[in-house]
Design an enzyme around this catalytic site. Structure first.
Site, PDB file in Angstrom:
ATOM      1  N   SER A 145       0.810  -1.213   0.000  1.00  0.00           N
ATOM      2  CA  SER A 145       0.000   0.000   0.000  1.00  0.00           C
ATOM      3  C   SER A 145       0.841   1.260   0.000  1.00  0.00           C
ATOM      4  O   SER A 145       0.323   2.338  -0.231  1.00  0.00           O
ATOM      5  CB  SER A 145      -0.944   0.014   1.198  1.00  0.00           C
ATOM      6  OG  SER A 145      -0.197   0.122   2.379  1.00  0.00           O
ATOM      7  N   LYS A 175       1.333   4.580   6.757  1.00  0.00           N
ATOM      8  CA  LYS A 175       0.607   5.359   5.759  1.00  0.00           C
ATOM      9  C   LYS A 175       1.169   6.775   5.733  1.00  0.00           C
ATOM     10  O   LYS A 175       1.962   7.155   6.581  1.00  0.00           O
ATOM     11  CB  LYS A 175      -0.890   5.445   6.101  1.00  0.00           C
ATOM     12  CG  LYS A 175      -1.606   4.132   6.208  1.00  0.00           C
ATOM     13  CD  LYS A 175      -1.977   3.584   4.859  1.00  0.00           C
ATOM     14  CE  LYS A 175      -2.575   2.212   4.993  1.00  0.00           C
ATOM     15  NZ  LYS A 175      -1.969   1.217   4.147  1.00  0.00           N
TER      16      LYS A 175
END
Lengths: 202, 167
Positions: free
Chosen positions: A39, A84
């Site tokens: 991701s 993230k």
């Protein structure tokens, strides 16, 4: 028995004291973590067993900047750790592309996203029914939760294990990634950068 | 003048430095031990405010906090927990857990003024927390279910009343 204990004790003491120092250092200053999954590619590549330096000084006052790569506990599973990029701080207005909605980040929360926008198998796609419902009910938190629960029971709600973008409380932050330290040919700084045109800051 | 420097050279600097270093190391070891026990095993917390009356005093109580159970995921309905506030990460608040993930929680929306109640299902990985004093508490009724990761410890004992009654 007593002789074996006397022999082993200095080594045991060394290990215990080293463990205490290491744990305190990892809690206050910095620690090393590894990345799993795609991701955050191309910034951080999970397939090459990269190790990153996670600094903890940002947790003293929860002082983050937009564009930082952060390490946080997953809101869906407290045992899972996510890496993230922090896109928006409390009070900012953000445009969530897949829902066509514009949302203000409440106090104490932030918006995090993975860099890999091409990875489409993520929880941004709620499923055909809830797409329209969630766009209408974007302001009402509890009803949103009820709708999602009802849809998950009917099997219409699609969740994936690596979430690409979500709004999380700042209390879940565990540190900020500043450098990649392993493998040696990939040692570099991890820079801040922001997606264009999606945030309006306060 | 040269006598002063001679006396300066006569002071055992090496052994003083060695002593100072070993004492500083001892202090550092003690600090690290206290930090690890406080953050990861068991700790004391001073909690005050009206939101958990009558369980916790308005003026404040010293409570013993168990960090291990919270980390292992052994928090259940009815436990009083210490958690990072979802509205300000610099604040730590004490509330009672009334619903784990998947539970359906019914609560009074505005207990002072009306009887209306709402039912919600707690999402995956979240818990529903409420203060015991629902008339003066800012909790999940206002900010929704909170992620389990915000819980930092489970309160298992009140220490201050033991101190007051012991004397």
């Amino acid at each position: 028995m007593a002789r074996a204990l006397a022999f082993a004790w200095p080594y045991a003491k060394f290990c215990i004291v080293g463990g205490l120092f290491g744990r305190t250092f990892a809690d206050w200053c910095a620690s090393v973590a590894s990345v799993d999954g795609e991701s955050m590619s191309p910034t951080l590549d999970g397939h090459q067993a990269e190790r990153m330096l996670v600094e903890k000084r940002c947790l003293y006052t929860y002082d983050f900047t937009r564009g930082d790569v952060v390490v946080l506990l997953s809101p869906r599973n407290h045992r899972e750790v996510l890496v993230k990029r922090l896109i928006a701080l409390p009070g900012d207005w953000i445009q969530v592309p897949e829902n066509q909605e514009i949302r203000q980040i409440p106090q104490g929360h932030c918006w995090v996203e993975g860099d890999n926008a091409a990875n489409s198998s993520d929880s941004r796609s709620y499923g055909p029914v809830s797409y329209h419902l969630s766009a209408l009910l974007a302001c009402s938190h509890e009803f949103h939760t009820l709708v999602r629960a009802a849809l998950s029971i009917c099997g219409l709600y699609y969740t994936s294990l690596t979430f690409l973008c979500l709004q999380v409380p700042l209390g879940l932050m565990q540190g900020r990634v500043t450098h990649v330290v392993w493998p040696p040919q990939r040692i570099r700084r991890v820079d801040r950068n922001m997606p264009e045109g999606r945030i309006m800051s306060q | 003048m040269s006598g002063f420097f001679r006396r300066l050279a006569g002071i055992p600097w090496r052994s003083i430095a060695g002593d100072a270093f070993s004492r500083a190391l001892l202090v550092a070891q003690a600090y690290c031990a206290v930090h690890v026990v406080d953050q990861h095993l068991c700790s004391l917390a001073f909690v005050r405010g009206p939101s958990m009356l009558p369980a916790i005093n308005l003026a404040g109580d010293v409570l013993a906090v168990d960090r291990v159970s919270a980390r292992l995921g052994r928090v259940e309905n009815g436990d009083v927990v210490l958690m990072i506030s979802p509205e300000d990460p610099r604040k730590v608040v004490a509330k009672r857990v009334l619903g784990m993930e998947g539970d359906s929680v019914t609560y009074l929306v505005d207990p002072g003024n009306s009887d209306a109640s709402k039912t919600v299902v707690v999402p995956q990985g979240h818990v529903w927390v409420q203060g015991d004093n629902i008339y003066a508490s800012k909790d999940s009724r206002q900010f929704g279910a909170v992620p389990y990761g915000l819980i930092t410890g489970k309160i298992f004992c009140r220490v201050s009343s033991v101190i007051f009654f012991a004397s």
